[in-house]
Design a protein around this motif. Structure first.
Motif, PDB file in Angstrom:
ATOM      1  N   ILE A 337      26.105  33.838  40.975  1.00 14.85           N
ATOM      2  CA  ILE A 337      27.040  34.566  41.822  1.00 14.85           C
ATOM      3  C   ILE A 337      28.150  35.169  40.975  1.00 14.85           C
ATOM      4  CG2 ILE A 337      28.696  34.336  43.727  1.00 14.85           C
ATOM      5  CD1 ILE A 337      26.989  32.002  44.745  1.00 14.85           C
ATOM      6  N   CYS A 338      28.421  36.452  41.217  1.00 12.58           N
ATOM      7  CA  CYS A 338      29.515  37.157  40.524  1.00 12.58           C
ATOM      8  C   CYS A 338      29.415  37.022  39.005  1.00 12.58           C
ATOM      9  CB  CYS A 338      30.870  36.660  41.016  1.00 12.58           C
ATOM     10  SG  CYS A 338      31.178  37.015  42.754  1.00 12.58           S
ATOM     11  N   ASN A 339      28.198  36.850  38.516  1.00 13.74           N
ATOM     12  CA  ASN A 339      27.970  36.827  37.068  1.00 13.74           C
ATOM     13  C   ASN A 339      28.713  35.672  36.381  1.00 13.74           C
ATOM     14  OD1 ASN A 339      26.504  38.092  35.055  1.00 13.74           O
ATOM     15  ND2 ASN A 339      28.244  39.315  34.355  1.00 13.74           N
ATOM     16  N   ARG A 340      28.826  34.535  37.076  1.00 14.54           N
ATOM     17  CA  ARG A 340      29.607  33.413  36.545  1.00 14.54           C
ATOM     18  C   ARG A 340      29.036  32.892  35.229  1.00 14.54           C
ATOM     19  NH1 ARG A 340      29.897  30.271  42.376  1.00 14.54           N
ATOM     20  NH2 ARG A 340      31.458  31.639  43.359  1.00 14.54           N
ATOM     21  N   ILE A 341      27.715  32.784  35.123  1.00 13.55           N
ATOM     22  CA  ILE A 341      27.128  32.199  33.925  1.00 13.55           C
ATOM     23  C   ILE A 341      27.389  33.078  32.700  1.00 13.55           C
ATOM     24  CG2 ILE A 341      24.865  33.262  34.271  1.00 13.55           C
ATOM     25  CD1 ILE A 341      25.620  29.716  32.865  1.00 13.55           C
ATOM     26  N   ASP A 342      27.384  34.414  32.888  1.00 12.07           N
ATOM     27  CA  ASP A 342      27.662  35.306  31.762  1.00 12.07           C
ATOM     28  C   ASP A 342      29.130  35.222  31.348  1.00 12.07           C
ATOM     29  OD1 ASP A 342      25.049  36.131  31.639  1.00 12.07           O
ATOM     30  OD2 ASP A 342      25.359  37.898  32.902  1.00 12.07           O
ATOM     31  N   LYS A 343      30.017  35.141  32.350  1.00 16.28           N
ATOM     32  CA  LYS A 343      31.443  34.978  32.034  1.00 16.28           C
ATOM     33  C   LYS A 343      31.684  33.683  31.272  1.00 16.28           C
ATOM     34  CE  LYS A 343      33.449  37.525  35.935  1.00 16.28           C
ATOM     35  NZ  LYS A 343      34.298  37.400  37.156  1.00 16.28           N
ATOM     36  N   LEU A 344      30.996  32.624  31.721  1.00 19.99           N
ATOM     37  CA  LEU A 344      31.145  31.335  31.057  1.00 19.99           C
ATOM     38  C   LEU A 344      30.668  31.419  29.606  1.00 19.99           C
ATOM     39  CD1 LEU A 344      31.719  28.298  30.994  1.00 19.99           C
ATOM     40  CD2 LEU A 344      29.421  27.927  31.952  1.00 19.99           C
ATOM     41  N   ASP A 484      36.533  34.504  41.430  1.00 16.19           N
ATOM     42  CA  ASP A 484      35.422  35.364  41.030  1.00 16.19           C
ATOM     43  C   ASP A 484      35.871  36.754  40.625  1.00 16.19           C
ATOM     44  OD1 ASP A 484      33.181  33.684  41.127  1.00 16.19           O
ATOM     45  OD2 ASP A 484      33.158  33.768  43.317  1.00 16.19           O
ATOM     46  N   ASP A 485      37.049  37.192  41.080  1.00 14.41           N
ATOM     47  CA  ASP A 485      37.522  38.507  40.661  1.00 14.41           C
ATOM     48  C   ASP A 485      38.396  38.425  39.417  1.00 14.41           C
ATOM     49  OD1 ASP A 485      39.654  37.253  41.820  1.00 14.41           O
ATOM     50  OD2 ASP A 485      40.161  38.860  43.216  1.00 14.41           O
ATOM     51  N   ASP A 486      38.556  37.207  38.850  1.00 12.79           N
ATOM     52  CA  ASP A 486      39.260  37.075  37.580  1.00 12.79           C
ATOM     53  C   ASP A 486      38.401  37.623  36.452  1.00 12.79           C
ATOM     54  OD1 ASP A 486      41.483  35.891  38.673  1.00 12.79           O
ATOM     55  OD2 ASP A 486      40.815  33.842  38.278  1.00 12.79           O
ATOM     56  N   THR A 487      39.050  38.083  35.393  1.00 12.22           N
ATOM     57  CA  THR A 487      38.309  38.501  34.212  1.00 12.22           C
ATOM     58  C   THR A 487      37.955  37.270  33.382  1.00 12.22           C
ATOM     59  OG1 THR A 487      40.251  38.727  32.790  1.00 12.22           O
ATOM     60  CG2 THR A 487      39.687  40.616  34.177  1.00 12.22           C
ATOM     61  N   SER A 488      37.124  37.488  32.363  1.00  8.71           N
ATOM     62  CA  SER A 488      36.757  36.376  31.500  1.00  8.71           C
ATOM     63  C   SER A 488      37.942  35.854  30.710  1.00  8.71           C
ATOM     64  CB  SER A 488      35.639  36.802  30.545  1.00  8.71           C
ATOM     65  OG  SER A 488      36.034  37.923  29.780  1.00  8.71           O
ATOM     66  N   GLU A 489      39.045  36.619  30.669  1.00  7.15           N
ATOM     67  CA  GLU A 489      40.241  36.171  29.970  1.00  7.15           C
ATOM     68  C   GLU A 489      40.800  34.907  30.609  1.00  7.15           C
ATOM     69  OE1 GLU A 489      44.663  36.156  29.027  1.00  7.15           O
ATOM     70  OE2 GLU A 489      43.645  36.313  30.964  1.00  7.15           O
ATOM     71  N   ALA A 490      40.686  34.784  31.929  1.00  9.83           N
ATOM     72  CA  ALA A 490      41.174  33.583  32.600  1.00  9.83           C
ATOM     73  C   ALA A 490      40.420  32.350  32.123  1.00  9.83           C
ATOM     74  CB  ALA A 490      41.036  33.743  34.119  1.00  9.83           C
ATOM     75  N   LEU A 491      39.106  32.499  31.932  1.00  8.52           N
ATOM     76  CA  LEU A 491      38.309  31.386  31.417  1.00  8.52           C
ATOM     77  C   LEU A 491      38.678  31.076  29.965  1.00  8.52           C
ATOM     78  CD1 LEU A 491      34.563  31.585  32.546  1.00  8.52           C
ATOM     79  CD2 LEU A 491      36.049  29.588  32.545  1.00  8.52           C
ATOM     80  N   GLU A 492      38.891  32.114  29.169  1.00  9.00           N
ATOM     81  CA  GLU A 492      39.272  31.889  27.777  1.00  9.00           C
ATOM     82  C   GLU A 492      40.569  31.093  27.691  1.00  9.00           C
ATOM     83  OE1 GLU A 492      39.295  35.285  25.267  1.00  9.00           O
ATOM     84  OE2 GLU A 492      37.273  35.927  25.835  1.00  9.00           O
TER      85      GLU A 492
END
Length: 778
Positions: A337-344, A484-492
């Motif tokens: 969903i929402c490309n979560r695995i790629d963001k991770l 889900d609308d956060d960018t990958s920067e939030a995960l970083e």
């Protein structure tokens, strides 16, 4: 010159439930087991010289050994000190120590660190919570500890064991000082008692004070009465008579040999509820003993006779061996969903490549219906080892979700590696609830706690299991919420937050954000321009990044322009991210420019991050926290306090503008101005702690909070923590001379507020210059 801006953003997540209330657990791991306190942590900073290492360690042991019987008597045979860990600095190479990775200087109960400029060598406790709330930590200085046995120290501060029990009562039980201070209008050195012709010392004692006054301005035996207050003026001090021998109070003048108890509500050790002490003001006139007995340590009121000669305190000298991380990643189908695995995957690879400290160890586990080891613990030594780990980041998805399976395997990995350690940091990422019939968080929670493992939880989306925040809370970890609308920067930033939780954090490892801008999709941006300042404290590894690119081909160019006109434009591409880096940036005004070939259907985030220059050692530090903790129940009945603290070393930074940005579960936003005015949620004015109540938690779910600190031309530095300190006595208790009592510290208007409640996202550093715009998210 106009207003300059100094900002840092730091985020945290709150989980609101509907019923009941559960406060945060205190961050300390100290617990009372069979009347003995175990896992008390002393941490020694690099400010302590190595050539004094032997005497400092020896005197820490002496202080605790002396304090144990004092505490046992003072608590009515309820408590003593059973085990102590002493964390020594990495620089003490010649000191023999066991390896450990869970004790940290930041989370220690007692620190031996450079003097606070206000207290100098006076032992004190960082404390200004409410009555009964635990303090932040006890602060001793290297010089105080190294000279513990010197006769003058005992005269001025008191015997080491009693000094420590005095501070322990502040720290552990949330009591306050029962003595006054010369020049303090709130808690004066003297006060008027009905029926007494002259003022008497402000203190709690079971016997009337026998004393002589004297004017320190002229050393005469007469003191002047202030016509307004009807009290002695600020030049008046007093000397206890050499035959004065009260039994109480250890929260007052514990230097008197006969003092062995706290004031109580009984006749023998009667509490002075009318005395204008800080304890009475904070606790509504309730005795110190009553507050202590309300402590969770003694709620069952169990006493057990202990022969302290047969129950010696155990000491363990430890040194950080480097942090051990285990990534526990959810690879269930919902991560599509929402490309979560790629963001991770993108964020994990960026973390390994840029932020994971050299010398640390990393293992990886993926879980769905079962858990599998992706990589055993590997030491990160160079770029080759980073590249090898980056290749192993999981991307394949499976069915079902067994969070407990992943955690259980992570515990086994940390315990079965070729090391005597069992602790470490688990970074748990999940987007769903545990599937029925599978191993749960509750099934492995005890094993995690027993091993001393901290959990950093990352909730991907609103449906992520609510128990992960509670697990992070009880293990003294952190919690992050990724929309889900956060960018990958939030995960970083979540992974970067895990790094700042290592056993020993160097200032050089910390990151700052000098620029942040979101360009929304409906603006159809083709050019993004901006500027930022690099001041003399930062500029190492300056990095311009753009996140959330739908196609890398959408990016035409990106460049940084230095103050001298030099352009940096070599682009490093990731899956949805691109960046440009300068190893050591020139001081001055920089410009950035990003060109996009075509508009995006999603917004993009542009940031500039950096690290401290090699020669900068003491940046301003900041902290944002919620005393209620991450897991709040029935928030309608509890106003949620939000605090932001800004200080440089021991100096609070005042006069800043601080805002809290809250996003509710329904995506509505609210902005609060945090104030340092001593009103409502803010306990003390001008102390560097900015506070506000949030009353808008009207629905259950996850709330995210970002605090922004903006410094301006009115920003100033105070003198540091006031805290609750041991009073200083100037005289001689040993040979029978009178004891002269003078003001131990300055007035309490500069008190820095700390509450020992864990908040989920810890902010560690802020630039100390007031030129730069700094936006940091944790």
């Amino acid at each position: 010159m106009g207003r300059t801006v100094l900002t840092r953003l730091f985020a945290l997540v709150l989980v609101i439930h509907c019923t009941g209330w559960m406060g945060s657990s205190a961050a300390t791991r100290v617990s009372l087991v069979d009347n003995g306190y175990v896992d008390l942590v002393f941490a020694i900073s690099d400010a302590a010289p190595q050539d004094q290492s032997d005497i400092i360690i020896k005197n820490i042991k002496k202080m605790i050994l002396d304090a144990s019987p004092v505490l046992y008597v003072a608590t009515g045979d309820r408590a003593y000190f059973k085990s102590v860990l002493i964390l020594i600095p990495q620089s003490w190479k010649d000191v023999e120590a066991n390896a450990s990775s869970w004790e940290t200087f930041e989370k220690a109960d007692v620190i031996v660190d450079a003097p606070n400029p206000r207290h100098k060598d006076v032992p004190y406790t960082r404390q200004n919570g409410k009555c009964g709330e635990r303090g932040e930590k006890i602060h001793l200085t290297p010089n105080y500890v190294a000279t513990l046995d010197q006769e003058n120290n005992n005269k001025v501060y008191g015997k080491p064991g009693k000094v420590f029990v005095h501070e322990w009562a502040h720290y552990r039980y949330g009591v306050f000082d029962e003595y006054g201070t010369r020049g303090d209008t709130n808690f004066p050195l003297f006060y008027r008692v009905q029926g007494e012709k002259k003022p008497v010392p402000n203190m709690c004692a079971n016997k009337p004070a026998v004393f002589n006054v004297r004017d320190i301005s002229n050393n005469s035996s007469d003191c002047k009465i202030d016509p307004v207050t009807k009290n002695y003026d600020e030049n008046c001090a007093f000397d206890f008579n050499k035959f004065y021998r009260p039994d109480t109070s250890l929260a007052s003048y514990h230097q008197i040999d006969s003092v062995v108890h706290f004031c109580k509500d009984n006749q023998e050790h009667a509490h002075k509820s009318e005395a204008p002490t800080k304890h009475n003001a904070m606790c509504g006139g309730v005795s110190v003993w009553t507050v202590i007995m309300r402590s969770p340590d003694f709620k069952d009121n169990k006493t057990k006779q202990v022969d302290l000669d047969k129950m010696p305190t155990e000491f363990n000298i430890v040194r950080s061996s480097g942090s051990r991380f285990v990534l526990v990643a959810d690879v269930s189908d919902s991560m599509r969903i929402c490309n979560r695995i790629d963001k991770l995957g993108e964020s994990v690879r960026a973390w390994i490549k840029h932020d994971l400290p050299t010398g640390s160890k990393l293992g990886m586990i993926m879980f769905s219906s079962m858990a599998h080891v992706v990589s055993d613990l590997q030491v990160i030594t160079d770029m080759n080892s980073r590249q090898e780990m980056m290749k192993k980041v999981p991307s394949q998805l499976f069915s079902a979700t067994c969070i407990g399976c992943g955690l259980d395997l992570a515990v086994q990995m940390l315990q079965s590696s070729n090391s005597t350690e069992t602790s470490g940091i688990i970074v748990l990422v999940t987007d769903g609830k545990n599937s029925p019939g599978y191993l749960t968080i509750a099934d492995v929670q005890k094993d995690i706690i027993d091993a001393g493992i901290r959990v950093v939880s990352v909730a991907f989306g609103e449906q992520a299991d609510k128990n992960i925040e509670q697990l992070a809370d009880i293990t003294d970890g952190k919690s992050y919420f990724i929309r889900d609308d956060d960018t990958s920067e939030a995960l970083e930033q979540a992974f970067l937050g895990a790094c700042t939780y290592q056993s020993s954090v160097n200032s050089s490892d910390l990151q700052f954000k000098l620029f942040e801008r979101t360009a929304s999709a409906d603006q159809s941006p083709t050019d993004i321009n901006g500027g930022f300042d690099v001041d003399p404290t930062v500029g190492r590894n300056l990095k311009l990044s753009i996140f959330n690119l739908e196609k890398l081909a959408n990016l035409e160019s990106m460049e940084l322009t230095a103050p001298d006109g030099n352009v940096v434009s070599k682009i490093d591409y990731q899956t949805t991210t691109a960046s440009v880096t300068e190893d050591l940036a020139m001081v001055g005004r920089w410009a950035l420019n990003i060109k996009l070939n075509s508009p995006q259907t999603k917004s993009v985030l542009v940031t500039v991050t950096t690290q401290l220059r090699p020669d900068v050692k003491t940046p301003i530090t900041t902290r944002c926290w919620v005393p209620n903790g991450a897991d709040i129940k029935n928030a309608n009945n509890n106003r949620i306090r939000i605090h932001a603290e800004v200080w440089k070393g021991s100096h609070p930074v005042t006069g800043a503008t601080v805002k809290a940005f809250l996003v509710k579960p329904n995506d509505e936003s609210e902005i609060l101005d945090l104030l340092d005015n001593g009103v409502n949620a803010d306990t003390v004015a001008d102390d560097g702690v900015y506070s506000r109540y949030f009353t808008g938690a009207t629905m259950k779910g996850r709330y995210t909070v970002k605090c922004q600190v903006v410094s301006n031309n009115d920003t100033a530095q105070g003198l540091g923590f006031f805290g609750s300190a041991s009073p200083q006595l100037h005289g001689n208790l040993i040979d029978g001379n009178d004891i002269a009592v003078r003001s131990p510290v300055l007035p309490a208007s500069l008190l820095v507020v700390h509450f020992r409640w864990r908040f989920p996202c810890k902010v560690t550093t802020l630039i100390h210059q007031v030129k730069s715009q700094i936006l940091l998210s944790c």
